[in-house]
Motif scaffolding. Structure first.
Motif, PDB file in Angstrom:
ATOM      1  N   ALA A  62       0.813  -1.219   0.000  1.00 41.92           N
ATOM      2  CA  ALA A  62       0.000   0.000   0.000  1.00 41.92           C
ATOM      3  C   ALA A  62       0.844   1.266   0.000  1.00 41.92           C
ATOM      4  O   ALA A  62       0.482   2.266  -0.634  1.00 41.92           O
ATOM      5  N   THR A  63       1.973   1.254   0.696  1.00 39.16           N
ATOM      6  CA  THR A  63       2.806   2.450   0.765  1.00 39.16           C
ATOM      7  C   THR A  63       3.642   2.673  -0.488  1.00 39.16           C
ATOM      8  O   THR A  63       4.312   3.702  -0.607  1.00 39.16           O
ATOM      9  N   MET A  64       3.593   1.721  -1.425  1.00 39.01           N
ATOM     10  CA  MET A  64       4.349   1.861  -2.664  1.00 39.01           C
ATOM     11  C   MET A  64       3.471   2.226  -3.852  1.00 39.01           C
ATOM     12  O   MET A  64       3.972   2.431  -4.957  1.00 39.01           O
ATOM     13  N   VAL A  65       2.155   2.267  -3.647  1.00 39.04           N
ATOM     14  CA  VAL A  65       1.242   2.659  -4.718  1.00 39.04           C
ATOM     15  C   VAL A  65       0.446   3.875  -4.251  1.00 39.04           C
ATOM     16  O   VAL A  65       0.473   4.248  -3.073  1.00 39.04           O
ATOM     17  N   PRO A  69      -5.880   1.866  -0.008  1.00 39.48           N
ATOM     18  CA  PRO A  69      -5.992   2.156   1.422  1.00 39.48           C
ATOM     19  C   PRO A  69      -5.293   1.093   2.261  1.00 39.48           C
ATOM     20  O   PRO A  69      -5.042  -0.012   1.801  1.00 39.48           O
ATOM     21  N   HIS A  70      -4.984   1.462   3.491  1.00 39.49           N
ATOM     22  CA  HIS A  70      -4.436   0.491   4.439  1.00 39.49           C
ATOM     23  C   HIS A  70      -4.950   0.835   5.820  1.00 39.49           C
ATOM     24  O   HIS A  70      -4.842   1.978   6.250  1.00 39.49           O
ATOM     25  N   ALA A 188      -2.371   5.530   1.448  1.00 35.75           N
ATOM     26  CA  ALA A 188      -2.039   4.777   2.654  1.00 35.75           C
ATOM     27  C   ALA A 188      -1.211   5.583   3.641  1.00 35.75           C
ATOM     28  O   ALA A 188      -1.320   5.401   4.855  1.00 35.75           O
ATOM     29  N   LEU A 189      -0.374   6.478   3.127  1.00 37.84           N
ATOM     30  CA  LEU A 189       0.485   7.291   3.983  1.00 37.84           C
ATOM     31  C   LEU A 189      -0.142   8.641   4.326  1.00 37.84           C
ATOM     32  O   LEU A 189       0.340   9.347   5.212  1.00 37.84           O
TER      33      LEU A 189
END
Length: 215
Positions: A62-65, A69-70, A188-189
């Motif tokens: 999630a943190t790479m796209v 959501p996460h 996500a971030l």
């Protein structure tokens, strides 16, 4: 996100193996089912929801796209499948599945840009399937389909976070050339992250059509 998987069916004649492969989805003539050596790329189905929710609920993905959501729930997965079928997410969104057993591995897509002659490539794989060559194989299939069937497309773009070494390697193995850096929002971030921008033009693709030189 790549590697080699030996399939027992590879010892059978090609004409016999082809009988086991899924048939194209006639409802998406502009985004046909794509077959590669080990993969089948097809529209996401309701049957993918459990595997999709399980694999996508991973902060390392999630943190790479940009738009995942996460945490990622079964409700998120069901909504993704519904929106994909309704054409609300890009133009050609595919589930990446294994050709031998149909296992769901991740997703990939080609998204139209404001410049009508450019598409953007996106993809993700569940972490258990990294480092096996699947992302590169799926990207090759999408790129070949786009340039072979859409004469109005001159470029395909791809972006990855500057910290995503594996994704950058996939992009480079597909022949993309570095264009610059920028910032995009990461859901996500909850903020902006630095990305690198790459582009593959039709002339370069034509000179590398065999793909074998890039593997």
């Amino acid at each position: 996100m790549q590697g080699e998987l030996l399939r027992a069916s590879q010892s059978r004649p090609p004409e016999e193996r082809s009988k086991d492969r899924p048939r194209p989805d006639r409802s998406r003539s502009d985004c046909p089912v794509l077959l590669s050596q080990r993969l089948v790329l097809r529209m996401p189905h309701e049957e993918d929801i459990d595997a999709l929710a399980h694999l996508a609920n991973n902060a390392n993905i999630a943190t790479m796209v940009s738009r995942m959501p996460h945490p990622y729930t079964a409700k998120d997965a069901a909504d993704f499948v519904r929106r994909t079928k309704a054409g609300e997410i890009g133009k050609c969104v595919y589930a990446i599945t294994r050709g031998d057993n149909g296992a769901f591995l991740g997703c990939c897509a080609l998204e139209p840009q404001q410049d009508e002659r450019t598409l953007e490539l996106g993809y993700w794989l569940g972490e258990p399937h990294w480092n096996r060559g699947y992302a590169t194989e799926a990207a090759h299939a999408l790129i070949d389909m786009a340039f072979r069937t859409r004469n109005n497309i001159d470029h395909i773009d791809a972006r990855c976070r500057v910290t995503n070494i594996a994704s950058r390697r996939v992009i480079q193995k597909c022949g993309f050339q570095f264009q610059g850096t920028g910032m995009i929002d990461c859901l996500a971030l909850g903020g902006m992250v630095a990305v690198e921008w790459f582009r593959l033009d039709r002339k370069t693709w034509m000179s590398l059509r065999s793909w074998g030189e890039l593997r």
